[in-house]
Design a protein around this motif. Structure first.
Motif, PDB file in Angstrom:
ATOM      1  N   ASN A  72       7.026  -7.674  -5.446  1.00  0.00           N
ATOM      2  CA  ASN A  72       8.008  -8.426  -6.217  1.00  0.00           C
ATOM      3  C   ASN A  72       8.830  -7.531  -7.133  1.00  0.00           C
ATOM      4  OD1 ASN A  72       7.307 -11.033  -5.262  1.00  0.00           O
ATOM      5  ND2 ASN A  72       5.463 -10.940  -6.492  1.00  0.00           N
ATOM      6  N   SER A  73       9.463  -6.502  -6.561  1.00  0.00           N
ATOM      7  CA  SER A  73      10.320  -5.669  -7.401  1.00  0.00           C
ATOM      8  C   SER A  73      11.545  -6.491  -7.807  1.00  0.00           C
ATOM      9  CB  SER A  73      10.763  -4.400  -6.668  1.00  0.00           C
ATOM     10  OG  SER A  73      11.884  -4.655  -5.870  1.00  0.00           O
ATOM     11  N   ALA A  74      12.106  -6.154  -8.961  1.00  0.00           N
ATOM     12  CA  ALA A  74      13.258  -6.912  -9.447  1.00  0.00           C
ATOM     13  C   ALA A  74      14.462  -6.746  -8.536  1.00  0.00           C
ATOM     14  CB  ALA A  74      13.612  -6.457 -10.864  1.00  0.00           C
ATOM     15  N   GLY A  75      14.489  -5.666  -7.785  1.00  0.00           N
ATOM     16  CA  GLY A  75      15.599  -5.443  -6.868  1.00  0.00           C
ATOM     17  C   GLY A  75      15.557  -6.348  -5.663  1.00  0.00           C
ATOM     18  N   CYS A  76      14.384  -6.810  -5.286  1.00  0.00           N
ATOM     19  CA  CYS A  76      14.247  -7.633  -4.075  1.00  0.00           C
ATOM     20  C   CYS A  76      13.240  -8.733  -4.329  1.00  0.00           C
ATOM     21  CB  CYS A  76      13.798  -6.777  -2.893  1.00  0.00           C
ATOM     22  SG  CYS A  76      14.957  -5.504  -2.396  1.00  0.00           S
ATOM     23  N   VAL A  77      13.571  -9.673  -5.161  1.00  0.00           N
ATOM     24  CA  VAL A  77      12.645 -10.764  -5.432  1.00  0.00           C
ATOM     25  C   VAL A  77      12.310 -11.478  -4.129  1.00  0.00           C
ATOM     26  CG1 VAL A  77      12.356 -12.976  -6.585  1.00  0.00           C
ATOM     27  CG2 VAL A  77      13.439 -11.082  -7.790  1.00  0.00           C
ATOM     28  N   GLY A  78      11.007 -11.597  -3.847  1.00  0.00           N
ATOM     29  CA  GLY A  78      10.573 -12.264  -2.641  1.00  0.00           C
ATOM     30  C   GLY A  78      10.371 -11.342  -1.460  1.00  0.00           C
ATOM     31  N   SER A  79      10.795 -10.075  -1.571  1.00  0.00           N
ATOM     32  CA  SER A  79      10.579  -9.139  -0.472  1.00  0.00           C
ATOM     33  C   SER A  79       9.505  -8.156  -0.858  1.00  0.00           C
ATOM     34  CB  SER A  79      11.880  -8.386  -0.148  1.00  0.00           C
ATOM     35  OG  SER A  79      12.068  -7.306  -1.040  1.00  0.00           O
ATOM     36  N   THR A  80       9.342  -7.116  -0.030  1.00  0.00           N
ATOM     37  CA  THR A  80       8.297  -6.148  -0.338  1.00  0.00           C
ATOM     38  C   THR A  80       8.755  -5.119  -1.365  1.00  0.00           C
ATOM     39  OG1 THR A  80       8.998  -4.936   1.624  1.00  0.00           O
ATOM     40  CG2 THR A  80       7.056  -6.332   1.830  1.00  0.00           C
ATOM     41  N   GLY A  81      10.007  -5.170  -1.760  1.00  0.00           N
ATOM     42  CA  GLY A  81      10.438  -4.370  -2.890  1.00  0.00           C
ATOM     43  C   GLY A  81      10.612  -2.894  -2.625  1.00  0.00           C
ATOM     44  N   GLN A  82      11.054  -2.187  -3.674  1.00  0.00           N
ATOM     45  CA  GLN A  82      11.226  -0.758  -3.582  1.00  0.00           C
ATOM     46  C   GLN A  82       9.919  -0.038  -3.891  1.00  0.00           C
ATOM     47  OE1 GLN A  82      13.874  -2.460  -5.311  1.00  0.00           O
ATOM     48  NE2 GLN A  82      15.731  -1.834  -4.262  1.00  0.00           N
ATOM     49  N   GLU A  83       9.946   1.272  -3.709  1.00  0.00           N
ATOM     50  CA  GLU A  83       8.732   2.036  -3.854  1.00  0.00           C
ATOM     51  C   GLU A  83       8.523   2.569  -5.266  1.00  0.00           C
ATOM     52  OE1 GLU A  83      11.262   2.593  -1.856  1.00  0.00           O
ATOM     53  OE2 GLU A  83      11.724   4.703  -1.574  1.00  0.00           O
ATOM     54  N   ASN A  84       7.281   2.895  -5.560  1.00  0.00           N
ATOM     55  CA  ASN A  84       6.912   3.639  -6.755  1.00  0.00           C
ATOM     56  C   ASN A  84       6.404   4.990  -6.262  1.00  0.00           C
ATOM     57  OD1 ASN A  84       7.328   1.216  -8.168  1.00  0.00           O
ATOM     58  ND2 ASN A  84       5.217   0.606  -7.829  1.00  0.00           N
ATOM     59  N   ALA A  85       6.832   6.063  -6.886  1.00  0.00           N
ATOM     60  CA  ALA A  85       6.470   7.386  -6.380  1.00  0.00           C
ATOM     61  C   ALA A  85       6.008   8.299  -7.503  1.00  0.00           C
ATOM     62  CB  ALA A  85       7.656   8.021  -5.650  1.00  0.00           C
ATOM     63  N   GLY A  86       4.991   9.097  -7.187  1.00  0.00           N
ATOM     64  CA  GLY A  86       4.496  10.095  -8.113  1.00  0.00           C
ATOM     65  C   GLY A  86       4.956  11.482  -7.681  1.00  0.00           C
ATOM     66  N   TYR A  87       5.504  12.228  -8.626  1.00  0.00           N
ATOM     67  CA  TYR A  87       5.965  13.596  -8.374  1.00  0.00           C
ATOM     68  C   TYR A  87       5.173  14.543  -9.273  1.00  0.00           C
ATOM     69  CZ  TYR A  87      10.082  11.066  -6.573  1.00  0.00           C
ATOM     70  OH  TYR A  87      10.923  10.218  -5.905  1.00  0.00           O
ATOM     71  N   ARG A 121       4.355   0.621  -2.610  1.00  0.00           N
ATOM     72  CA  ARG A 121       5.388  -0.381  -2.820  1.00  0.00           C
ATOM     73  C   ARG A 121       4.781  -1.631  -3.437  1.00  0.00           C
ATOM     74  NH1 ARG A 121       7.639  -1.287   2.941  1.00  0.00           N
ATOM     75  NH2 ARG A 121       9.496  -2.089   1.938  1.00  0.00           N
ATOM     76  N   GLN A 122       5.623  -2.401  -4.123  1.00  0.00           N
ATOM     77  CA  GLN A 122       5.183  -3.654  -4.714  1.00  0.00           C
ATOM     78  C   GLN A 122       5.919  -4.809  -4.055  1.00  0.00           C
ATOM     79  OE1 GLN A 122       2.843  -4.056  -6.917  1.00  0.00           O
ATOM     80  NE2 GLN A 122       2.650  -2.247  -8.195  1.00  0.00           N
ATOM     81  N   VAL A 169       2.300  -2.443   1.462  1.00  0.00           N
ATOM     82  CA  VAL A 169       2.466  -1.731   0.198  1.00  0.00           C
ATOM     83  C   VAL A 169       2.116  -0.247   0.326  1.00  0.00           C
ATOM     84  CG1 VAL A 169       2.039  -3.790  -1.172  1.00  0.00           C
ATOM     85  CG2 VAL A 169       0.129  -2.283  -0.606  1.00  0.00           C
ATOM     86  N   ARG A 170       1.499   0.146   1.444  1.00  0.00           N
ATOM     87  CA  ARG A 170       1.106   1.552   1.629  1.00  0.00           C
ATOM     88  C   ARG A 170       1.707   2.113   2.915  1.00  0.00           C
ATOM     89  NH1 ARG A 170      -3.514  -1.184  -0.123  1.00  0.00           N
ATOM     90  NH2 ARG A 170      -4.329  -0.454  -2.122  1.00  0.00           N
ATOM     91  N   PRO A 171       3.001   2.317   2.966  1.00  0.00           N
ATOM     92  CA  PRO A 171       3.627   2.790   4.212  1.00  0.00           C
ATOM     93  C   PRO A 171       3.190   4.188   4.624  1.00  0.00           C
ATOM     94  CG  PRO A 171       5.217   2.797   2.413  1.00  0.00           C
ATOM     95  CD  PRO A 171       4.001   2.094   1.905  1.00  0.00           C
ATOM     96  N   VAL A 172       2.711   4.984   3.673  1.00  0.00           N
ATOM     97  CA  VAL A 172       2.307   6.358   3.998  1.00  0.00           C
ATOM     98  C   VAL A 172       0.928   6.396   4.657  1.00  0.00           C
ATOM     99  CG1 VAL A 172       1.828   8.648   2.998  1.00  0.00           C
ATOM    100  CG2 VAL A 172       3.749   7.312   2.161  1.00  0.00           C
ATOM    101  N   LYS A 173       0.184   5.311   4.545  1.00  0.00           N
ATOM    102  CA  LYS A 173      -1.201   5.290   5.045  1.00  0.00           C
ATOM    103  C   LYS A 173      -1.274   5.624   6.536  1.00  0.00           C
ATOM    104  CE  LYS A 173      -5.362   2.415   4.645  1.00  0.00           C
ATOM    105  NZ  LYS A 173      -6.059   3.338   3.742  1.00  0.00           N
ATOM    106  N   ILE A 174      -0.358   5.074   7.325  1.00  0.00           N
ATOM    107  CA  ILE A 174      -0.331   5.341   8.761  1.00  0.00           C
ATOM    108  C   ILE A 174      -0.107   6.826   9.017  1.00  0.00           C
ATOM    109  CG2 ILE A 174       0.958   4.906  10.897  1.00  0.00           C
ATOM    110  CD1 ILE A 174       1.667   2.134   9.678  1.00  0.00           C
TER     111      ILE A 174
END
Length: 527
Positions: A436-451, A433-434, A137-142
């Protein structure tokens, strides 16, 4: 159904998440060689086995097969280092584990990516994950960790492509987010401080998609809750009194669902027990426009709140009605302008991509209306369908839509949000990332981003996402995160989620905080 066959349980979770990204809406199960049956097949509701992935680990080689509809392709990767690492009892702590995990995931990624579409059985639709093998859920962490160590941007970018298989768009976006995060963090003395989260679990109504700890507002319940919360605040104020308070974040729920008198009581207690006037950042999620009044905004300003959120989620009235919001799009705009008139110069607005019934045209219209308000920051979430939300069953009724058309629509909306932010001077500064996004039920889903415009970023959002500072969390459902600098590990101390249980068991919640105090001070300092 897709089955993964493994020689042992290690990497079970990571591989299931990766395969689910390729096949949204499909059940993904694992089986270990020698077991009588698939570990999760007992819960399979039908649909049949469509494909199998088999993994083999030898001393210096990882091999994998992908078979579907009597067609099979095989791949292998050589590995270096401790070839017997997987025989160690404590594999999770082994220094080679991350390396082997990355090699294995890249091998499986390429195997599925290159499997011919025409050889897939009917009902198995493949979608190449833009985030490559990054399933967390935190791809930017690396990336941010490497940046703060001073590592060269180009080498980091190359790793995203070569090790993690990100596509160009996601790799560039991740580096951009991490660059802005690093800039904000370098300006803050975060390692020597702590932040404070206070949860208010009440809302005017419960939104259809919501799974947070929240309850319809009741004044009597709120009074009892505040009494318990103030008691927890009083004790907890002593735990980190030798550290600087970096950020205060009051969320929920909707904190402004409290009555004006109750809100002032909360603010007064906060200032009585914590050095709120000396913190770097003070945020309150005003959230629901139907909970915002001039009196409440004045209270927030008088007690030093510098940043608030006014969160319409959408400016489409038809959608607001569907998701259970009892306010109009006009009220959202009015609440925002009222906050501006009250003197708030750092206002965030939240939007959700993929709300039921919304098209790309609807999302574009929402962005157009937001443009006229000109918020200082903007957060774009992908719709998340969690077990506790009323929307989950509605979305899962059509798995094909969830995995195909809806996913593509949400991707388009997210790109629209990115472009809107770029054109209006907002920089992406945090992202997660979450599952259970509605776009990919069962996957890691799309991202949420702050601008945010430069100087209007929310430091707390970065700290909580990247887990680089201790967060003292108070209230029902709040999770304290103790950051151990020496190990860079985070330890969680949870409060009970239910508000009634929290009130009834407040002494137990304080006892959990006392355990932190005892470990931090009494044992080490004799206090």
């Amino acid at each position: 159904m897709v089955k993964i066959i493994l020689p042992e349980r290690d990497f079970d979770y990571e591989l299931k998440a990766l395969v689910a990204c390729f096949f949204p809406g499909q059940a993904v199960f694992t089986e270990v060689y020698g077991e009588d049956k698939c570990s999760a097949c007992a819960g399979d509701k039908g649909g049949g086995l469509l494909a199998t992935i088999s993994i083999r680990l030898s001393k210096y080689k990882i091999s994998a097969d992908f078979s579907a509809k009597s067609f099979l392709i095989s791949r292998e990767s050589l590995v270096t280092g401790d070839g017997d690492w997987h025989k160690h009892i404590d594999k999770s702590a082994h220094p080679y584990r991350t390396y082997y995990k990355n090699v294995l995931k890249k091998l499986v990624f390429g195997l599925i990516r290159d499997f011919p579409e025409e050889k897939l059985p009917e009902g198995l639709k493949k979608r190449i994950p833009a985030w490559g093998t990054m399933t967390g859920v935190r791809p930017v962490k690396i990336i941010i960790d490497d940046m703060l160590k001073g590592r060269d941007i180009n080498s980091i970018y190359n790793d995203l492509k070569e090790i993690y298989c990100l596509d160009n768009e996601k790799a560039e976006f991740a580096v951009q987010v991490a660059t802005n995060e690093a800039r904000v963090l370098k300006q803050a003395d975060y390692e020597n401080g702590y932040s404070l989260y206070i949860g208010i679990p009440f809302c005017p109504t419960t939104c259809l998609y919501c799974s947070f700890t929240s309850y319809p507002f009741c004044s009597a319940s709120a009074d009892s809750y505040l009494e318990a919360l103030v008691k927890e605040m009083e004790y907890s104020s002593h735990i980190f009194e030798d550290r600087k308070l970096s950020c205060i974040y009051i969320g929920g729920g909707t904190p402004t669902s409290l009555g004006a008198g109750q809100l002032e009581r909360l603010m007064e207690a906060l200032h009585r027990y914590f050095p709120a006037d000396k913190c770097t950042e003070f945020t309150v999620e005003a959230g629901r426009p139907d909970s915002i009044t001039k009196e409440k905004l004045d209270i927030l300003r008088n007690y030093g709140t510098g940043r608030i959120s006014v969160n319409p989620q959408t400016m489409q009235q038809k959608t607001l009605d569907i998701i259970g919001r009892r306010h109009t799009a006009r009220q959202a705009a009015d609440a925002f302008m009222l906050a501006r008139e009250t003197g708030f110069n750092n206002i965030n607005m939240d939007l959700i991509a993929g709300l039921p019934g919304e098209s790309e045209k609807d999302f574009a219209d929402t962005l157009s209306q937001i443009e006229g308000l000109d918020p200082d920051s903007l957060t774009i979430h992908s719709l998340v369908v969690k077990r506790a939300s009323k929307l989950r069953e509605k979305i899962q009724e059509d798995a094909a839509e969830a995995g195909g058309g809806r996913a593509l629509c949400m991707d388009a909306m997210f790109r629209m949000g990115q472009q809107f932010a770029k054109e209006h001077g907002y920089n992406p500064y945090y992202m997660y990332r979450q599952k259970n996004s509605a776009g990919c039920v069962g996957s890691t889903g799309q991202e949420n981003a702050g601008y945010a415009r430069e100087g209007r970023e929310c430091l707390y959002n970065i700290l909580i996402m990247e887990e680089k500072q201790t967060i003292l969390a108070l209230g029902a459902g709040a999770s304290t995160k103790l950051y151990h600098k020496s190990t860079r590990q985070v330890e969680r101390i949870e409060n009970v989620k239910n508000a009634s249980d929290y009130i009834r068991r407040i002494d137990e919640m304080i006892g959990r905080k006392k355990s932190i105090y005892d470990r931090l001070y009494k044992k080490n300092n004799g206090r």
